[in-house]
Every structure is written in structure tokens, then in C-alpha cells.
Design an enzyme around this catalytic site. Structure first.
Site, short mmCIF file in Angstrom:
data_model
loop_
_atom_site.label_atom_id
_atom_site.label_comp_id
_atom_site.label_asym_id
_atom_site.label_seq_id
_atom_site.Cartn_x
_atom_site.Cartn_y
_atom_site.Cartn_z
CB SER A 38 -0.94 0.01 1.21
OG SER A 38 -0.22 -0.21 2.40
N GLY A 75 -2.04 -4.28 1.12
CA GLY A 75 -2.17 -5.48 1.94
C GLY A 75 -1.24 -6.61 1.56
CG ASN A 104 1.19 -5.44 4.65
OD1 ASN A 104 0.79 -4.63 5.48
ND2 ASN A 104 1.05 -5.22 3.36
CG ASP A 187 -3.41 5.03 8.27
OD1 ASP A 187 -2.42 5.79 8.27
OD2 ASP A 187 -3.71 4.34 7.28
CG HIS A 190 -1.34 3.58 4.66
ND1 HIS A 190 -2.25 3.11 5.57
CD2 HIS A 190 -0.95 2.53 3.91
CE1 HIS A 190 -2.42 1.81 5.38
NE2 HIS A 190 -1.64 1.43 4.38
#
Length: 211
Positions: A38, A75, A104, A187, A190
Site C-alpha cells: 500500500s 495489503g 505487512n 492511521d 500510510h
């Protein structure tokens, strides 16, 4: 034709698959493929704000005959990258591969040994398509709350793979960006548009030196 592989790391996105963005700069140009998650896909931003698009602008400004292909999928893990590398390279392949995956893996607490194995597998598949492909591995680091043993073990994977596979290494894709509230979205995972610019500025000297 030489191939340059640059592998980029992805961050957690909370699930789902991102859109594969291909930026084509015209016929006859060499190809830089950025395989990532991402972070590479530019989660939460317009496509032109993601660092692959910003790298393309830098290429164009200097008259370098390269097109940058954004193969970031939100993801994704190193296992996902290993599964899709052949598809991402396609028939044209690439002159440069940037591997930006692994974030991830760490956020999910996956085994560093498995992450290492997957990265080695991606490199092997890329070189099977072209033995002369150039590869850049972008490292990732985990927050301290995952425990010092895991954090250090995970961090060591990327330089270890770069050394054993004789690729170029960018030690930390999010250097100066990770953990900085001003450079990340709400968040705190990112990068925002300014954060993406910082990533492009970090990647650019390393990438340019490989061309």
C-alpha cells in the site's frame, strides 16, 4: 537488455487489494518495476501522489529513457509478491526491479525466516527471466512494541538478503517518514502526500545510481 529490479515494501492496509498502476512513458523506453504494497500503491492518495509517479517525474525531468511501473498492491506480503512477480514482470519484463515488500509480514508477526525465503524467491524468479536484471531491495523496520528480539531479527532480513543475493539495498524505505505524524495519514501507517515526496527523495539517488 539489462533488467533492473527494485523491490519495495508494503505497509498494512487493513485488507483488500489495491489497484495496479502502470505508468507508461512511451515506446522504446526501459522499464522500472516497483513491486510493493500500500505504500507503493499510494493508499489514500491520488495515483500521481505516490512515490513511483514522483520518481517518473524525476526521470522525465532529467531526460532519462525509463518508464516507472507501479506494481503496488495494498495489503500484500512477500508471499503475495512471490506469487505475482511473474505476472507483474509480464512478457516485457523489466530493466529495474524495486522490491518494497515485507512491512505487512512484520505487522502480522510472520516469521522473519519466511520473509527472507520469499524475498530470495522473488529475486530468483526475476533473474530467471533475465540474468542481468538489476535489483534493489528496500528494507522495512517494525515498531518497538513488537519486542526487541523480533524487531532486530526482522530488520536484519533485508541486508542479509541483499548481501547473499548480491542486490542493491535501501536500508529503510520509510527513513524519516515512519512515526512522523506530519508525514503520515490519520492511521499513522500510510504516508501522506508530503511523506510520499520524502520517500521519492530517499529512493531517487539510489535508483538513479543503478541506471
Amino acid at each position: 537488455m539489462k533488467w533492473l529490479v527494485f523491490v519495495l515494501l508494503m505497509s498494512a492496509s487493513g485488507g483488500g487489494m489495491g489497484t495496479l498502476l502502470a505508468q507508461t512513458a512511451g515506446e522504446g523506453k526501459k522499464r522500472i518495476l516497483i513491486l510493493g504494497d500500500s505504500i507503493t500503491a499510494g493508499y489514500g492518495l491520488a495515483r500521481e501522489e505516490a512515490y513511483p509517479a514522483l520518481l517518473q517525474k524525476k526521470m522525465d525531468a532529467e531526460g532519462l529513457p525509463y518508464e516507472v511501473v507501479n506494481a503496488g498492491v495494498s495489503g500484500d506480503t512477500t508471499a503475495g509478491g512471490l506469487r505475482r512477480i511473474d505476472w507483474a514482470l509480464g512478457q516485457r519484463g523489466a530493466d529495474v526491479l524495486v522490491i518494497a515488500l515485507g512491512g505487512n509480514d512484520g505487522l502480522r508477526g510472520l516469521s522473519p525466516e519466511q520473509t527472507e525465503k520469499n524475498l530470495v524467491g522473488i529475486v530468483a524468479k526475476a533473474r530467471a527471466k533475465s540474468a542481468s536484471i538489476k535489483i534493489l531491495i528496500a528494507g522495512m523496520q517494525m515498531p518497538d512494541n513488537l519486542g526487541p528480539k523480533y524487531v532486530e531479527s526482522f530488520k536484519s532480513v533485508f541486508p542479509k538478503v541483499a548481501e547473499s543475493q548480491k542486490t542493491e539495498l535501501l536500508p529503510f524505505l520509510l527513513e524519516g517518514v515512519g512515526g512522523n505524524e506530519k508525514l503520515n495519514q490519520a492511521d499513522r501507517i500510510h504516508p501522506n502526500a508530503e511523506g510520499q515526496q520524502k520517500i521519492a527523495e530517499l529512493v531517487w539517488p539510489k535508483l538513479k545510481g543503478m541506471l
